[in-house]
Write an enzyme that holds these catalytic residues in place. Structure first.
Site, PDB file in Angstrom:
ATOM      1  N   LYS A 212      -3.057   8.493  -1.351  1.00 51.07           N
ATOM      2  CA  LYS A 212      -3.960   7.404  -1.010  1.00 51.07           C
ATOM      3  C   LYS A 212      -5.034   7.900  -0.044  1.00 51.07           C
ATOM      4  CE  LYS A 212      -2.054   3.923  -3.218  1.00 51.07           C
ATOM      5  NZ  LYS A 212      -2.774   3.085  -4.210  1.00 51.07           N
TER       6      LYS A 212
ATOM      7  N   LYS B  90      -0.967  -1.009 -15.760  1.00 53.76           N
ATOM      8  CA  LYS B  90       0.239  -1.575 -15.169  1.00 53.76           C
ATOM      9  C   LYS B  90       0.649  -2.776 -16.011  1.00 53.76           C
ATOM     10  CE  LYS B  90      -1.173   0.010 -10.588  1.00 53.76           C
ATOM     11  NZ  LYS B  90      -1.622  -0.339  -9.227  1.00 53.76           N
TER      12      LYS B  90
END
Length: 324
Positions: free
Chosen positions: A109, A214
């Site tokens: 991240k 997703k």
């Protein structure tokens, strides 16, 4: 399509749990999820608390597909999985990586609010130092503007990036960054697919080299498979900080894709200090085998959310069910 089960049928087996995190991720230190059991097995409904009902209803559609219809036929019995490093300081990287088994690919991240490019560089450098042979990908969650993204990706490219996920917020900005980099860093679209009213717009605009998909935000495994087929781009299956129940749905999607050229982001249970399944669905030797996951009654009780949070989730379930 399938018939939406009655609300009371879903409610009859619903549990709300609060799972502690080993390290804060997306600002979350305690992950709340709802699970319930349908005729086809256990399913998870876990949109983040800030999501509105319209967006959350797609997550419910995915859960009902999993619990009442089941998963489509798999074409593979093993799915490569990446480790995930949150926006931690560089000195925390070794301990985060230590929670994962046999790491071959890492997602890191970056572009966290309040952090600098220097901190991103230090974090990515620490991962590369710890894992000189691993594939490295970064995820900015749309945190940069075009100029910042181009500067950052040029700086981070020295570490050998597999791709950069959602460096900027909009499809037009994604296209601009991709054009400026001219193929030096591949661009992956996440939010531009799962939060878009038209998830195929990013492919039509030529704004990405691959898609992050997703199951839950797209409304289920079957709809996600259709989107990938129509987009004509390679896909990486990722999770949304799910329990093992939710991860099993992501694995079903990855197992059903005709092609799977990249490791998938389904290893986030390793970031949690609690789960509702025994054994947890975590990577072994850099991958996972799709399997049915059954919620453990003792763990459902141990991590049960407080009564007021359970009530909040049940009311959310009621509103989202009405939208279906």
């Amino acid at each position: 399509m399938y018939s939406v089960p009655p609300f009371d049928e879903i409610l009859a087996t619903a549990h709300v749990v609060a799972l502690p995190m080993n390290v804060k991720f997306r600002g979350v230190s305690l992950r709340e999820v709802m699970v319930f059991c349908g005729p086809a097995g256990w399913a998870e409904f876990s949109p983040f608390v800030e999501y509105d009902d319209v967006e959350s209803a797609r997550w419910l559609a995915s859960a009902l597909e999993a619990g009442w219809v089941g998963h489509p036929e798999a074409v593979r019995d093993w799915v490569p999985v990446n480790a995930t490093v949150p926006a931690v300081s560089a000195d925390q990287v070794p301990s985060v990586l230590g929670a994962f088994d046999a790491v071959h690919t890492v997602k890191i991240k970056v572009a966290e609010a309040g952090q600098s490019l220097g901190e991103d560089v230090a974090r990515v450098s620490a991962v590369r130092h710890a894992l000189p042979d691993a594939k490295i990908r970064i995820d900015a969650n749309g945190g940069w503007d075009v100029e910042q993204a181009v500067q950052a990706l040029r700086a981070l490219s020295v570490f050998g990036l597999e791709y950069a996920e959602q460096p900027v917020a909009t499809i037009a900005e994604m296209a601009a960054v991709r054009h400026a980099l001219n193929g030096s860093v591949l661009i992956a679209a996440d939010e531009s697919v799962r939060k878009a009213t038209d998830p195929l717009a990013v492919a039509r605009a030529g704004a990405a080299d691959l898609l992050i998909i997703k199951a839950a935000p797209l409304g289920g495994v079957r709809r996600a498979l259709d989107i990938v087929a129509e987009a004509g781009l390679p896909a990486v299956v990722s999770s949304a900080l799910d329990s093992s129940v939710g991860i099993s749905t992501g694995l079903a999607l990855a197992a059903a894709l005709p092609e799977l050229p990249y490791a998938c982001g389904l290893g986030t249970v390793s970031l949690m200090a609690g789960d509702i399944a025994v054994p947890s669905l975590v990577a072994v030797d850099g991958g996972m085998r799709p399997r049915e996951v059954v919620a453990n009654p003792e763990l459902l009780e141990r991590f049960a959310a407080p009564a007021e949070r359970r009530d909040w989730w049940l009311e959310r379930l009621r509103r989202c069910h009405a939208l279906l």
